[in-house]
Write an enzyme that holds these catalytic residues in place. Structure first.
Site, PDB file in Angstrom:
ATOM      1  N   GLY A 129      -1.815   3.936  -4.357  1.00 18.13           N
ATOM      2  CA  GLY A 129      -2.615   2.755  -4.649  1.00 18.13           C
ATOM      3  C   GLY A 129      -2.405   1.625  -3.665  1.00 18.13           C
ATOM      4  CB  VAL A 130      -4.480  -0.776  -2.153  1.00 18.49           C
ATOM      5  CG1 VAL A 130      -4.270  -1.834  -1.081  1.00 18.49           C
ATOM      6  CG2 VAL A 130      -4.925   0.528  -1.527  1.00 18.49           C
ATOM      7  CB  VAL A 131      -0.396  -3.995  -4.632  1.00 18.88           C
ATOM      8  CG1 VAL A 131      -0.087  -5.196  -5.499  1.00 18.88           C
ATOM      9  CG2 VAL A 131       0.067  -2.714  -5.311  1.00 18.88           C
TER      10      VAL A 131
ATOM     11  CD  GLU B 115      -3.039   0.984   2.168  1.00 16.04           C
ATOM     12  OE1 GLU B 115      -3.032   0.038   2.981  1.00 16.04           O
ATOM     13  OE2 GLU B 115      -3.993   1.751   2.004  1.00 16.04           O
TER      14      GLU B 115
ATOM     15  CG  ASP C 286      10.191   4.363  -6.784  1.00 18.39           C
ATOM     16  OD1 ASP C 286      11.122   4.619  -5.979  1.00 18.39           O
ATOM     17  OD2 ASP C 286       9.043   4.064  -6.419  1.00 18.39           O
TER      18      ASP C 286
HETATM   19  P1  ADP Z   1       3.456   0.251  -4.674  1.00 17.45           P
HETATM   20  O1  ADP Z   1       4.922   0.319  -4.350  1.00 17.45           O
HETATM   21  O2  ADP Z   1       2.974   1.443  -5.413  1.00 17.45           O
HETATM   22  O3  ADP Z   1       2.625  -0.097  -3.480  1.00 17.45           O
HETATM   23  P2  ADP Z   1       4.133  -2.039  -6.361  1.00 17.45           P
HETATM   24  O4  ADP Z   1       3.777  -2.104  -7.806  1.00 17.45           O
HETATM   25  O5  ADP Z   1       5.563  -1.812  -6.036  1.00 17.45           O
HETATM   26  O6  ADP Z   1       3.189  -0.950  -5.687  1.00 17.45           O
HETATM   27  O7  ADP Z   1       3.636  -3.380  -5.677  1.00 17.45           O
HETATM   28  C1  ADP Z   1       3.641  -3.538  -4.263  1.00 17.45           C
HETATM   29  C2  ADP Z   1       4.151  -4.920  -3.879  1.00 17.45           C
HETATM   30  O8  ADP Z   1       3.313  -5.914  -4.448  1.00 17.45           O
HETATM   31  C3  ADP Z   1       5.537  -5.228  -4.401  1.00 17.45           C
HETATM   32  O9  ADP Z   1       6.533  -4.770  -3.543  1.00 17.45           O
HETATM   33  C4  ADP Z   1       5.513  -6.745  -4.491  1.00 17.45           C
HETATM   34  O10 ADP Z   1       5.758  -7.306  -3.232  1.00 17.45           O
HETATM   35  C5  ADP Z   1       4.077  -7.034  -4.864  1.00 17.45           C
HETATM   36  N1  ADP Z   1       3.906  -7.207  -6.327  1.00 17.45           N
HETATM   37  C6  ADP Z   1       3.659  -6.239  -7.242  1.00 17.45           C
HETATM   38  N2  ADP Z   1       3.564  -6.754  -8.489  1.00 17.45           N
HETATM   39  C7  ADP Z   1       3.744  -8.086  -8.375  1.00 17.45           C
HETATM   40  C8  ADP Z   1       3.746  -9.201  -9.301  1.00 17.45           C
HETATM   41  N3  ADP Z   1       3.542  -9.033 -10.615  1.00 17.45           N
HETATM   42  N4  ADP Z   1       3.957 -10.445  -8.801  1.00 17.45           N
HETATM   43  C9  ADP Z   1       4.159 -10.636  -7.478  1.00 17.45           C
HETATM   44  N5  ADP Z   1       4.168  -9.646  -6.567  1.00 17.45           N
HETATM   45  C10 ADP Z   1       3.967  -8.379  -6.985  1.00 17.45           C
END
Ligand code: ADP
Ligand code: MG
Length: 353
Positions: free
Chosen positions: A34-36, A30, A168
């Site tokens: 955004g949130v992932v 997060e 980044d």
């Molecule tokens: P943010 O830094 O903006 O929160 P990121 O794109 O860096 O978003 O994603 C956050 C985290 O999600 C990453 O550090 C990683 O741990 C995980 N992640 C993102 N994309 C993937 C992917 N394609 N497969 C596996 N893990 C992922």
């Protein structure tokens, strides 16, 4: 083949998704934008394994991130996590959101792996297959770090050759892809596409200060901030040559190299202290070495020893990446051809010296 036919065919056969096609799993990250989540798809023909996708719900910058990912997928797919689909989702309560979908590449980022006491041995079988016959020690660690660096620079060269600067680069944004057994770059949320002048991140946007090169901003202040597309297309190769914005990523990658060689710099506090020391040395890595080496603890000395292997070829590469002036930094392509990466080259260097 006609490019347009290819793009059209690709567009038809690629799965498309809507909001309701996903079941949310674990939250992976997060940030401010955004949130992932790890997610599964309920959509029929394409639903495979559970949790085989990643979803980012992004704010307004998500539009740029979709653009970057689409471009990467066509131009340098192997550099980054495998992008599946992106779409706009208007939400009456939360305002508009962009949803981005990737394949789930694997459990660990380089940051996770570097936190382990075992590093770099914990990465060895992941990237080199079977365990090496070398005894544990500097030579073997160097070989693993070298392989990681080669993969990072290869991915970065793909992006830069496409005209994209990431801005980044850090271990948290490098994912280990279990499928291809290589490290890939993720998080194009702060990236700039120089060829068409797409760069929505405001100038005041604070880049991650731990990994940012001293110039902070990619382009000099004379550069028009948002040129219209046709002008930018005509001008940008020149701007690229003048400002060498790709070298910003090279500096960050150099810091990752440094962290891999020196365990003490892998923590936030270690890295921040290093940055302070380097700044005091006017960003001269050789001066930094002179200032710390005489009273260095065993851990630091060991890092220098690792970089000094094979006639100091690793140290040579590192110092050509971490430099104050962007134009004095090596490019990703040139770094890949650096003798650090091949044994033949080692001989050449020893003749040169
Ligand atoms: P943010 O830094 O903006 O929160 P990121 O794109 O860096 O978003 O994603 C956050 C985290 O999600 C990453 O550090 C990683 O741990 C995980 N992640 C993102 N994309 C993937 C992917 N394609 N497969 C596996 N893990 C992922
Ligand atoms: Mg990130």
């Amino acid at each position: 083949f006609d490019m347009f036919v290819l793009a059209f065919v690709e567009r038809i056969f690629r799965p498309t998704y809507r909001k309701d096609d996903f079941v949310l799993g674990k939250k992976l990250g997060e940030g401010a934008f955004g949130v992932v989540y790890r997610v599964s798809s309920t959509k029929k023909p394409s639903s495979k394994k559970e949790g085989d996708l990643v979803l980012k719900k992004a704010t307004e910058y998500g539009a740029v991130e979709i653009w970057m990912n689409e471009r990467v997928r066509r131009a340098c797919a192997s550099s980054c996590a495998d992008f599946v689909y992106g779409f706009f989702e208007s939400n009456s309560k939360k305002g508009s959101e962009y949803w981005l979908i990737w394949r789930f590449e694997g459990e660990s980022t380089l940051a996770d792996l570097m936190q382990s006491k075992e590093f770099p041995y914990n990465v060895e079988t992941m990237i080199l297959g079977e365990v090496q016959d070398l005894p544990k020690g500097l030579e073997r660690e160097n070989k693993i770090i070298q392989t990681i660096m080669r993969q990072l620079l290869f991915a970065l060269d793909g992006l830069h050759s496409t005209g994209i600067v990431h801005r980044d680069i850090k271990p948290q944004n490098i994912i280990f892809s279990e499928g291809s057994r290589t490290f890939k770059i993720i998080d194009l949320g702060a990236a700039a596409d120089l060829r068409v002048g797409i760069n929505y991140i405001p100038k005041e946007f604070l880049l991650d200060p731990r990994y940012a090169a001293p110039e902070q901003y990619i382009m000099s202040t004379q550069t028009p901030s948002a040129p219209s597309a046709p002008v930018a297309t005509a001008l940008s190769p020149v701007l690229w040559q003048m400002n060498l914005p790709d070298r910003f990523d090279i500096y960050s990658t150099g810091l990752i190299f440094l962290q891999m060689a020196f365990p003490g710099l892998r923590t936030d506090s270690g890295l921040i202290q290093f940055n302070r020391q380097l700044k005091r040395c006017d960003y001269d890595l050789v001066a930094w070495r002179k200032s710390v080496e005489p009273r260095a603890a065993a851990d630091l000395r060991r890092g220098f020893e690792l970089l000094d292997l094979d006639g100091g070829i690793g140290w040579e590469l590192l110092t050509s990446m971490v430099r104050f002036k962007a134009r004095q930094r090596i490019s990703a392509k040139a770094a890949l051809a650096h003798p650090y990466f091949d044994r033949e080259g080692l001989l050449a260097l020893s003749f040169m010296q």
